[in-house]
Design an enzyme around this catalytic site. Structure first.
Site, PDB file in Angstrom:
ATOM      1  N   GLY A  36       0.843  -1.206   0.000  1.00 13.75           N
ATOM      2  CA  GLY A  36       0.000   0.000   0.000  1.00 13.75           C
ATOM      3  C   GLY A  36       0.871   1.247   0.000  1.00 13.75           C
ATOM      4  O   GLY A  36       0.709   2.149  -0.830  1.00 13.75           O
ATOM      5  N   HIS A  37       1.835   1.282   0.944  1.00 15.23           N
ATOM      6  CA  HIS A  37       2.763   2.426   0.993  1.00 15.23           C
ATOM      7  C   HIS A  37       3.527   2.539  -0.328  1.00 15.23           C
ATOM      8  O   HIS A  37       3.712   3.631  -0.863  1.00 15.23           O
ATOM      9  CB  HIS A  37       3.792   2.236   2.115  1.00 15.23           C
ATOM     10  CG  HIS A  37       3.225   2.193   3.497  1.00 15.23           C
ATOM     11  ND1 HIS A  37       3.286   1.065   4.281  1.00 15.23           N
ATOM     12  CD2 HIS A  37       2.608   3.140   4.244  1.00 15.23           C
ATOM     13  CE1 HIS A  37       2.746   1.316   5.468  1.00 15.23           C
ATOM     14  NE2 HIS A  37       2.314   2.563   5.467  1.00 15.23           N
ATOM     15  N   GLN A  61      -1.038  11.261  17.619  1.00 11.94           N
ATOM     16  CA  GLN A  61      -2.271  10.759  17.000  1.00 11.94           C
ATOM     17  C   GLN A  61      -2.765   9.456  17.632  1.00 11.94           C
ATOM     18  O   GLN A  61      -3.753   8.894  17.185  1.00 11.94           O
ATOM     19  CB  GLN A  61      -2.104  10.609  15.491  1.00 11.94           C
ATOM     20  CG  GLN A  61      -1.207   9.469  15.052  1.00 11.94           C
ATOM     21  CD  GLN A  61      -0.937   9.521  13.557  1.00 11.94           C
ATOM     22  OE1 GLN A  61      -0.280  10.422  13.051  1.00 11.94           O
ATOM     23  NE2 GLN A  61      -1.470   8.548  12.832  1.00 11.94           N
ATOM     24  N   GLY A 147      -3.407   7.590   1.114  1.00 16.15           N
ATOM     25  CA  GLY A 147      -4.177   6.414   0.709  1.00 16.15           C
ATOM     26  C   GLY A 147      -5.664   6.558   0.997  1.00 16.15           C
ATOM     27  O   GLY A 147      -6.046   7.079   2.054  1.00 16.15           O
ATOM     28  N   LYS A 149      -7.398   4.179   1.767  1.00 17.19           N
ATOM     29  CA  LYS A 149      -7.592   3.276   2.912  1.00 17.19           C
ATOM     30  C   LYS A 149      -8.013   4.066   4.152  1.00 17.19           C
ATOM     31  O   LYS A 149      -8.866   3.641   4.919  1.00 17.19           O
ATOM     32  CB  LYS A 149      -6.280   2.533   3.167  1.00 17.19           C
ATOM     33  CG  LYS A 149      -6.062   1.972   4.533  1.00 17.19           C
ATOM     34  CD  LYS A 149      -6.715   0.647   4.658  1.00 17.19           C
ATOM     35  CE  LYS A 149      -6.566  -0.030   5.991  1.00 17.19           C
ATOM     36  NZ  LYS A 149      -5.827   0.597   7.026  1.00 17.19           N
TER      37      LYS A 149
HETATM   38  P1  AMP Z   1       0.454   4.715   7.720  1.00 13.62           P
HETATM   39  O1  AMP Z   1       1.875   4.289   7.665  1.00 13.62           O
HETATM   40  O2  AMP Z   1      -0.483   3.629   8.130  1.00 13.62           O
HETATM   41  O3  AMP Z   1       0.249   6.009   8.469  1.00 13.62           O
HETATM   42  O4  AMP Z   1       0.040   5.038   6.222  1.00 13.62           O
HETATM   43  C1  AMP Z   1       0.758   5.950   5.426  1.00 13.62           C
HETATM   44  C2  AMP Z   1      -0.027   6.222   4.176  1.00 13.62           C
HETATM   45  O5  AMP Z   1      -0.243   5.009   3.464  1.00 13.62           O
HETATM   46  C3  AMP Z   1      -1.417   6.813   4.441  1.00 13.62           C
HETATM   47  O6  AMP Z   1      -1.704   7.822   3.481  1.00 13.62           O
HETATM   48  C4  AMP Z   1      -2.325   5.628   4.278  1.00 13.62           C
HETATM   49  O7  AMP Z   1      -3.640   5.966   3.889  1.00 13.62           O
HETATM   50  C5  AMP Z   1      -1.618   4.870   3.168  1.00 13.62           C
HETATM   51  N1  AMP Z   1      -2.000   3.456   3.148  1.00 13.62           N
HETATM   52  C6  AMP Z   1      -1.996   2.596   4.197  1.00 13.62           C
HETATM   53  N2  AMP Z   1      -2.454   1.382   3.814  1.00 13.62           N
HETATM   54  C7  AMP Z   1      -2.752   1.483   2.498  1.00 13.62           C
HETATM   55  C8  AMP Z   1      -3.256   0.576   1.505  1.00 13.62           C
HETATM   56  N3  AMP Z   1      -3.556  -0.692   1.805  1.00 13.62           N
HETATM   57  N4  AMP Z   1      -3.435   1.025   0.248  1.00 13.62           N
HETATM   58  C9  AMP Z   1      -3.132   2.306  -0.072  1.00 13.62           C
HETATM   59  N5  AMP Z   1      -2.640   3.203   0.796  1.00 13.62           N
HETATM   60  C10 AMP Z   1      -2.454   2.806   2.063  1.00 13.62           C
END
Ligand code: AMP
Length: 282
Positions: A36-37, A61, A147, A149
């Protein structure tokens, strides 16, 4: 690829890049990277001259009873993945440099942050907007990728960028999923083998909603009740909420109309998972 820890140093580098007329692409993350990242990183890379990825597990957060301390971290692996994506700068600030003692300044978006995730996780979005505002001031990106998500987070951050006149182009990228539909997430690692099997029910319930809507169903109650039935079939799943809202205002809808966000949060043991789909309804 350069690894930068100091906010001051990162800011100086980015100021220099801007003076040279470089387009800076930015992807903020909390690390423990997955596909995803990486999909966001590839989009940012295509749209910029210089790619900056931040890894920062942001304490402001997380609520006091949430998973800040045990949130997964693996910088070695993240560094390897980022090298492979040809990332230019990894910004990995320390908590004490982002929030030195005596820190007092917060950014808050009103109203829409009190709904959905914000209703269950008070203060969460204040932490998110504060850290992203700080990261934007440090990195000065032209383009930033987030994302779908985290649908509410994307809406809230776009609002902050509009309201505070950040000249950042905000891109929201589709959710990357596992083969069985489970949205990729760093928190999936909390799932036991059995919980992991059952966790596909989030996506299944969203697909059930989509099917009903395609057949003409417009009643939120009916759709939500069918989603609950689908989720109930998995004994380890505990629903936090299922909501059908306007995709922009995040107001609850009784009857589906316009751009609609169907979102849910479900707990499996220690893991709290979220997912959503966005649909246009005439
Ligand atoms: P995080 O590390 O969870 O804070 O996520 C960092 C970024 O990655 C944020 O913009 C999330 O929305 C995005 N993100 C997390 N999981 C996914 C996914 N499965 N598909 C697309 N983007 C994602």
């Amino acid at each position: 690829m350069q690894i930068i820890k100091s906010p001051k140093m990162m800011q100086r580098i980015c100021q220099g890049l801007k003076r040279e007329g470089k387009i800076i692409g930015f992807v903020p993350t909390m690390g423990y990277l997955h596909e995803g990242h990486l999909s966001l990183i590839r989009i940012a890379k295509r749209r910029s001259d210089v790619l900056v990825v931040s890894i920062f597990v942001n304490p402001t957060q997380f609520g006091p009873k949430e998973d800040f301390a045990r949130y997964p971290r693996d910088f070695k692996r993240d560094r390897f993945l980022l090298e492979r994506e040809d990332c230019d700068f990894v910004f990995v600030p320390r908590v004490k440099d982002m929030y030195p003692s005596g820190y007092l300044t917060y950014v808050n978006v009103d109203k829409i942050t009190g709904k959905l995730e914000g209703a269950i996780r008070p203060g969460h979005f204040k932490g998110v907007t504060t850290v992203v505002a700080k990261l934007f001031n440090i990195v000065q990106p032209d383009v930033a990728v987030f994302g779908q998500k985290d649908a509410q987070q994307a809406v809230v951050l776009k609002k902050m960028v509009d309201d505070l006149n950040y000249g950042v182009k905000m891109i929201v990228a589709p959710t990357v999923r596992e083969k069985d539909g489970l949205a990729q997430s760093s928190r999936n690692m909390y799932l036991s083998e059995e919980e992991r099997k059952q966790a596909k029910v989030l996506y299944q319930s969203l697909q059930e909603a989509k099917k009903l809507i395609k057949m003409g169903e417009k009643s939120s109650n009916k759709i939500i009740s069918r989603m609950r039935d689908v989720i109930k079939k998995q004994p380890l799943a505990e629903v936090d909420y299922i909501a059908i809202t306007d995709a922009q205002t995040l107001e609850f809808l009784n009857k589906l109309k316009g751009e609609v966000l169907i979102s849910l949060a479900v707990r499996f043991g220690k893991a709290r998972l979220i997912d959503n789909i966005k649909l246009k309804v005439d």
